[in-house]
Design a protein around this motif. Structure first.
Motif, short mmCIF file in Angstrom:
data_model
loop_
_atom_site.label_atom_id
_atom_site.label_comp_id
_atom_site.label_asym_id
_atom_site.label_seq_id
_atom_site.Cartn_x
_atom_site.Cartn_y
_atom_site.Cartn_z
N ILE A 2 -5.59 29.67 62.64
CA ILE A 2 -5.51 31.12 63.47
C ILE A 2 -4.43 30.73 64.42
CG2 ILE A 2 -8.06 31.19 63.00
CD1 ILE A 2 -8.35 30.20 65.83
N ALA A 3 -3.64 29.78 64.72
CA ALA A 3 -2.59 29.87 65.78
C ALA A 3 -1.18 30.29 65.20
CB ALA A 3 -2.68 28.61 66.42
N LEU A 22 0.88 20.61 65.41
CA LEU A 22 1.14 20.80 66.74
C LEU A 22 2.60 20.72 67.18
CD1 LEU A 22 -0.07 20.90 69.64
CD2 LEU A 22 -0.69 18.55 69.26
N GLN A 23 3.22 19.86 66.22
CA GLN A 23 4.53 19.58 66.64
C GLN A 23 5.42 20.94 66.52
OE1 GLN A 23 6.38 16.25 64.86
NE2 GLN A 23 8.56 16.58 65.23
N ALA A 24 4.93 21.86 65.64
CA ALA A 24 5.60 23.28 65.64
C ALA A 24 5.45 24.00 66.94
CB ALA A 24 5.31 23.90 64.54
N VAL A 25 4.08 23.82 67.21
CA VAL A 25 3.76 24.48 68.48
C VAL A 25 4.60 24.11 69.68
CG1 VAL A 25 1.75 24.97 70.20
CG2 VAL A 25 1.43 24.59 67.98
N VAL A 35 -1.10 28.75 72.50
CA VAL A 35 -1.90 28.34 71.65
C VAL A 35 -3.23 28.03 72.25
CG1 VAL A 35 -2.31 26.45 69.80
CG2 VAL A 35 -0.17 27.97 69.84
N ILE A 36 -3.29 27.19 73.47
CA ILE A 36 -4.27 26.95 74.04
C ILE A 36 -5.30 28.10 74.61
CG2 ILE A 36 -5.14 26.00 76.09
CD1 ILE A 36 -2.96 23.83 76.09
N ALA A 37 -4.71 29.22 74.97
CA ALA A 37 -5.20 30.59 75.03
C ALA A 37 -6.07 31.01 73.82
CB ALA A 37 -4.27 31.50 75.68
N VAL A 38 -5.56 30.88 72.79
CA VAL A 38 -6.31 31.26 71.57
C VAL A 38 -7.70 30.85 71.60
CG1 VAL A 38 -6.21 31.39 68.90
CG2 VAL A 38 -4.20 31.72 70.38
N ALA A 39 -7.85 29.55 72.10
CA ALA A 39 -9.06 28.88 72.13
C ALA A 39 -10.15 29.52 72.93
CB ALA A 39 -9.13 27.48 72.27
#
Length: 285
Positions: A30-31, A36-39, A48-52
């Protein structure tokens, strides 16, 4: 503690997500990023953290296998002998050197949080070195020390496990003692770097079977992290996802008399308040 994002394996798939006290919110689908390396490379950790936010956990922490947060960095560069007491351990009469000592490690030499450090059959002098690791978010060359913190995306922890006898195989390098498969660990997650105090006020502790073996403040390092980034980026271009492992305090097992090397069944913990606890057991290959 908030803002913890980890790479992990669950249900036969490599995933990433936000770690909460209740479990892990899986963001893999969903992100909008494959891993994670691409983030990190996109500078999108905070987004991305805010998506959670507001999402229920998808996995219990005990049901996943933690992986190295950045699986395939272009470079892992380690800073050696970077605390004054650590320099004194060598008993060679030298004061602080003019330049920092550096060596590379390969990603395969690290495992994730909760996984065993592997002691190889060829040599049993497996040692621990608790350290803070920084993950580069904005690349650059010849980065000025005063700008260095602008290039850090996140913080994590490292146990820079070492086969001590093998660092003595040659006169000028330690690479072969530092790169045994799964001899060290990185994790448990990434914490976004948002405040200089996260490093400047950090207190690092390493425990073996509950006994404190290493303990020092990051502010005591001979070569502060700003200088590490400036010096390293002078000769090589830093790119997003690169990892710098910043130095370990006095108290590694080799410096005891007799030495206290790691053995199967031991539990090693590296802790910095605000980052977390990297915990690993020890097993024979």
């Amino acid at each position: 503690m908030t803002g913890r994002i980890a790479a992990f394996r669950a249900k036969d798939k490599t995933r990433f997500g936000v770690v909460t006290d209740e479990g892990i919110v899986d963001l893999t689908e969903i992100a909008g990023f494959p891993h994670l390396q691409a983030v990190v490379s996109a500078g999108a950790l905070a987004d991305v953290i805010a998506v959670a936010d507001g999402r229920a956990p998808d996995f219990r922490i005990e049901d996943v296998t933690f992986l190295i947060p950045v699986a395939a960095p272009e470079k892992i560069i380690c800073v050696g002998v970077n605390f004054p007491d650590r320099n004194a351990e060598y008993k060679d009469g030298t004061s602080q050197p003019k330049h920092m000592s550096l060596f590379p490690r390969f990603p395969r030499s690290f495992t994730g949080h909760g996984q065993p450090l592997i002691r190889p059959p060829e040599n049993h002098t497996l040692d621990y070195e608790g350290e803070v690791a920084i993950v580069i978010g904005k690349g650059g060359r010849r980065i000025a020390a005063e700008d260095a913190y602008d290039h850090i995306a996140a913080l994590t922890l490292a146990n820079e496990g070492t086969i001590r006898d093998w660092v003595r195989h040659a006169k000028f390098n330690v690479t072969q003692g530092k790169n045994w498969d799964n001899s060290g660990a990185i994790g448990p997650w990434l914490v976004p770097f948002t405040d200089p105090a996260q490093l400047d006020d950090a207190h690092l502790v390493t425990r073996v079977n509950g006994e404190v073996r290493q303990e020092d403040d990051m502010k005591n390092m001979m070569f502060p992290i700003r200088e590490e980034i400036a010096y390293i980026s002078t000769f090589t271009t830093l790119v997003p996802g690169d990892i710098i492992i910043t130095g370990t305090p006095t108290g590694a097992g080799a410096r005891f008399d007799p030495p206290k090397y790691l053995a199967p069944g031991d539990v090693v913990e590296v802790e910095v308040e605000g980052i977390g606890i990297l915990r690993n057991t020890v097993a024979d290959e």
